[in-house]
Every structure is written in structure tokens, then in C-alpha cells.
Scaffold this motif. Structure first.
Motif, PDB file in Angstrom:
ATOM      1  N   GLY A 153       0.893  -1.249   0.050  1.00 39.90           N
ATOM      2  CA  GLY A 153       0.124  -0.006   0.091  1.00 39.90           C
ATOM      3  C   GLY A 153       0.949   1.327   0.079  1.00 39.90           C
ATOM      4  O   GLY A 153       0.330   2.422  -0.004  1.00 39.90           O
ATOM      5  N   ASN A 154       2.292   1.197   0.039  1.00 43.07           N
ATOM      6  CA  ASN A 154       3.016   2.361   0.095  1.00 43.07           C
ATOM      7  C   ASN A 154       3.494   2.653  -1.229  1.00 43.07           C
ATOM      8  O   ASN A 154       4.180   3.826  -1.359  1.00 43.07           O
ATOM      9  CB  ASN A 154       4.166   2.312   1.101  1.00 43.07           C
ATOM     10  CG  ASN A 154       3.695   1.956   2.530  1.00 43.07           C
ATOM     11  OD1 ASN A 154       2.412   2.664   2.631  1.00 43.07           O
ATOM     12  ND2 ASN A 154       4.382   1.041   3.374  1.00 43.07           N
ATOM     13  N   GLY A 155       3.614   1.841  -2.155  1.00 40.89           N
ATOM     14  CA  GLY A 155       4.233   1.879  -3.673  1.00 40.89           C
ATOM     15  C   GLY A 155       3.361   2.573  -4.616  1.00 40.89           C
ATOM     16  O   GLY A 155       3.323   2.134  -5.704  1.00 40.89           O
ATOM     17  N   GLY A 156       2.443   3.238  -4.321  1.00 38.32           N
ATOM     18  CA  GLY A 156       1.482   3.817  -5.392  1.00 38.32           C
ATOM     19  C   GLY A 156      -0.059   4.107  -5.089  1.00 38.32           C
ATOM     20  O   GLY A 156      -0.349   3.432  -4.033  1.00 38.32           O
ATOM     21  N   ILE A 207      -3.075  -2.138  -2.680  1.00 44.70           N
ATOM     22  CA  ILE A 207      -4.080  -2.324  -1.797  1.00 44.70           C
ATOM     23  C   ILE A 207      -3.601  -2.712  -0.437  1.00 44.70           C
ATOM     24  O   ILE A 207      -3.011  -3.891  -0.228  1.00 44.70           O
ATOM     25  CB  ILE A 207      -5.012  -3.061  -2.012  1.00 44.70           C
ATOM     26  CG1 ILE A 207      -5.739  -2.110  -3.370  1.00 44.70           C
ATOM     27  CG2 ILE A 207      -6.435  -3.034  -1.109  1.00 44.70           C
ATOM     28  CD1 ILE A 207      -7.116  -2.910  -4.077  1.00 44.70           C
ATOM     29  N   PRO A 208      -3.733  -1.913   0.714  1.00 48.38           N
ATOM     30  CA  PRO A 208      -3.204  -2.692   2.098  1.00 48.38           C
ATOM     31  C   PRO A 208      -3.893  -3.821   2.541  1.00 48.38           C
ATOM     32  O   PRO A 208      -4.979  -4.109   2.047  1.00 48.38           O
ATOM     33  CB  PRO A 208      -3.584  -1.460   3.164  1.00 48.38           C
ATOM     34  CG  PRO A 208      -3.974  -0.272   2.257  1.00 48.38           C
ATOM     35  CD  PRO A 208      -4.306  -0.741   0.908  1.00 48.38           C
ATOM     36  N   LYS A 209      -3.174  -4.688   3.038  1.00 51.54           N
ATOM     37  CA  LYS A 209      -3.401  -6.042   3.369  1.00 51.54           C
ATOM     38  C   LYS A 209      -4.611  -5.948   4.492  1.00 51.54           C
ATOM     39  O   LYS A 209      -5.656  -6.771   3.844  1.00 51.54           O
ATOM     40  CB  LYS A 209      -2.375  -7.009   4.247  1.00 51.54           C
ATOM     41  CG  LYS A 209      -1.228  -7.391   3.164  1.00 51.54           C
ATOM     42  CD  LYS A 209      -0.126  -8.267   3.938  1.00 51.54           C
ATOM     43  CE  LYS A 209       1.072  -8.691   3.040  1.00 51.54           C
ATOM     44  NZ  LYS A 209       0.560  -9.779   2.321  1.00 51.54           N
ATOM     45  N   GLU A 210      -4.768  -4.963   4.850  1.00 50.57           N
ATOM     46  CA  GLU A 210      -6.119  -5.165   6.068  1.00 50.57           C
ATOM     47  C   GLU A 210      -7.292  -4.718   5.129  1.00 50.57           C
ATOM     48  O   GLU A 210      -8.539  -4.957   5.693  1.00 50.57           O
ATOM     49  CB  GLU A 210      -5.975  -4.025   6.962  1.00 50.57           C
ATOM     50  CG  GLU A 210      -5.592  -2.726   6.760  1.00 50.57           C
ATOM     51  CD  GLU A 210      -4.312  -2.206   6.514  1.00 50.57           C
ATOM     52  OE1 GLU A 210      -4.222  -1.138   6.693  1.00 50.57           O
ATOM     53  OE2 GLU A 210      -3.338  -3.129   6.361  1.00 50.57           O
ATOM     54  N   HIS A 211      -7.086  -4.296   3.892  1.00 48.14           N
ATOM     55  CA  HIS A 211      -8.478  -3.978   3.167  1.00 48.14           C
ATOM     56  C   HIS A 211      -8.718  -5.007   1.956  1.00 48.14           C
ATOM     57  O   HIS A 211      -9.532  -4.815   1.308  1.00 48.14           O
ATOM     58  CB  HIS A 211      -8.176  -2.334   2.462  1.00 48.14           C
ATOM     59  CG  HIS A 211      -8.298  -1.297   3.652  1.00 48.14           C
ATOM     60  ND1 HIS A 211      -9.375  -1.214   4.595  1.00 48.14           N
ATOM     61  CD2 HIS A 211      -7.227  -0.643   4.010  1.00 48.14           C
ATOM     62  CE1 HIS A 211      -8.863  -0.256   5.237  1.00 48.14           C
ATOM     63  NE2 HIS A 211      -7.742   0.249   4.937  1.00 48.14           N
TER      64      HIS A 211
END
Length: 152
Positions: free
Chosen positions: A4-7, A90-94
Motif C-alpha cells: 500500500g506504500n508504493g502507489g 491495496i493495504p493487506k487489511e483492506h
């Protein structure tokens, strides 16, 4: 899977398809006559997901239903409508929410059209399934899993 931090988050539909479709009109031609009262309509909805690559997932939107009961059965249907989606950044938690809410929400209009055509081709007016609250279904499923986890 990106963290989730790379774009910017990205969801892409790669394919949508009918995996399985069953339509039954067991009492035809009698069932095609005008009905005095509207039939009782029942619908069940289920969504499944599975990874098929690093960022790709297959979603199954399963719709089962019937109009009428017993000797008054007008029609029954089962539709397993599939889709392949790519999730990036997409962040893992989502991820679970995107797979179980957003992907079936994107698939639903196409699945509804398949059902409307099948019912129409069966001799009935098109069956226009009302929109489904996939967010509500997801929340109910999570609450059910939490209750089940507490009881074990």
C-alpha cells in the motif's frame, strides 16, 4: 502483494464470465399462464474468493433463487458468475473487503442481466433482481464468524 506504500490503490477487472447457469421451468407450459397472485420469490447470495496469482483473484458471485413453491413452482435458477480481478497497492487489511464487497458490486449488473435473459428465455417477463448490499452481507458474515469463533 504490495503493502500500500508504493502507489495509488488499483482494482482492475480482467474478466467476467458465466461459470455455471441452471434454469428450470418444471411446470411449463402451465406455469406460463397468467398468475392470480404474484409468486413467492426467494433469493440466496454467496460470494467466494481465491487467489490465482500474486495480485490476481477469482471471485464467484453465486445467485440461487426460485419463483413459487411446490406445485406452484414457476422457475428456479442457479448462477455462478465468475470474475478475475487484479488488486495492486491495496493495504493487506483492506483486501478482504475489496474482494468481498467491491468486486461483486462490479460484477452484479452483468450477473443480473444473465438472469434476466435466462428468465425471459424461459417464457417469463425479465426478472430484475434488486441491487444487493454487499457491504451489509460482508458485515453479517464477519459477525457470524466472530460469534462462531467465540463458541469454539
Amino acid at each position: 502483494m504490495a503493502d500500500g506504500n508504493g502507489g495509488a490503490p488499483h482494482l482492475e477487472a480482467l474478466a467476467q464470465y458465466v461459470k455455471d447457469l441452471s434454469f428450470e421451468n418444471p411446470n411449463a407450459p402451465q406455469s406460463l399462464r397468467p398468475q392470480e397472485t404474484p409468486p413467492n420469490i426467494s433469493i440466496q447470495v454467496n460470494v467466494n474468493s481465491k487467489p490465482i496469482g500474486e495480485d490476481d483473484y477469482e471471485i464467484e458471485l453465486i445467485l440461487e433463487g426460485a419463483a413459487g413453491e411446490g406445485d406452484g413452482m414457476l422457475f428456479r435458477f442457479e448462477l455462478n458468475f465468475g470474475g478475475v480481478f487484479r488488486l495492486m497497492n491495496i493495504p493487506k487489511e483492506h483486501i478482504s473487503q475489496v474482494l468481498m464487497i467491491e468486486c461483486p458490486r462490479l460484477m452484479f449488473p452483468f450477473a443480473r442481466a444473465v438472469l434476466a435473459n435466462a428468465v425471459r428465455d424461459g417464457g417469463f417477463p425479465p426478472f430484475l433482481l434488486q441491487p444487493i448490499d454487499f457491504g451489509g452481507l460482508y458485515q453479517a458474515r464477519m459477525q457470524e464468524l466472530q460469534r462462531g469463533g467465540m463458541n469454539s
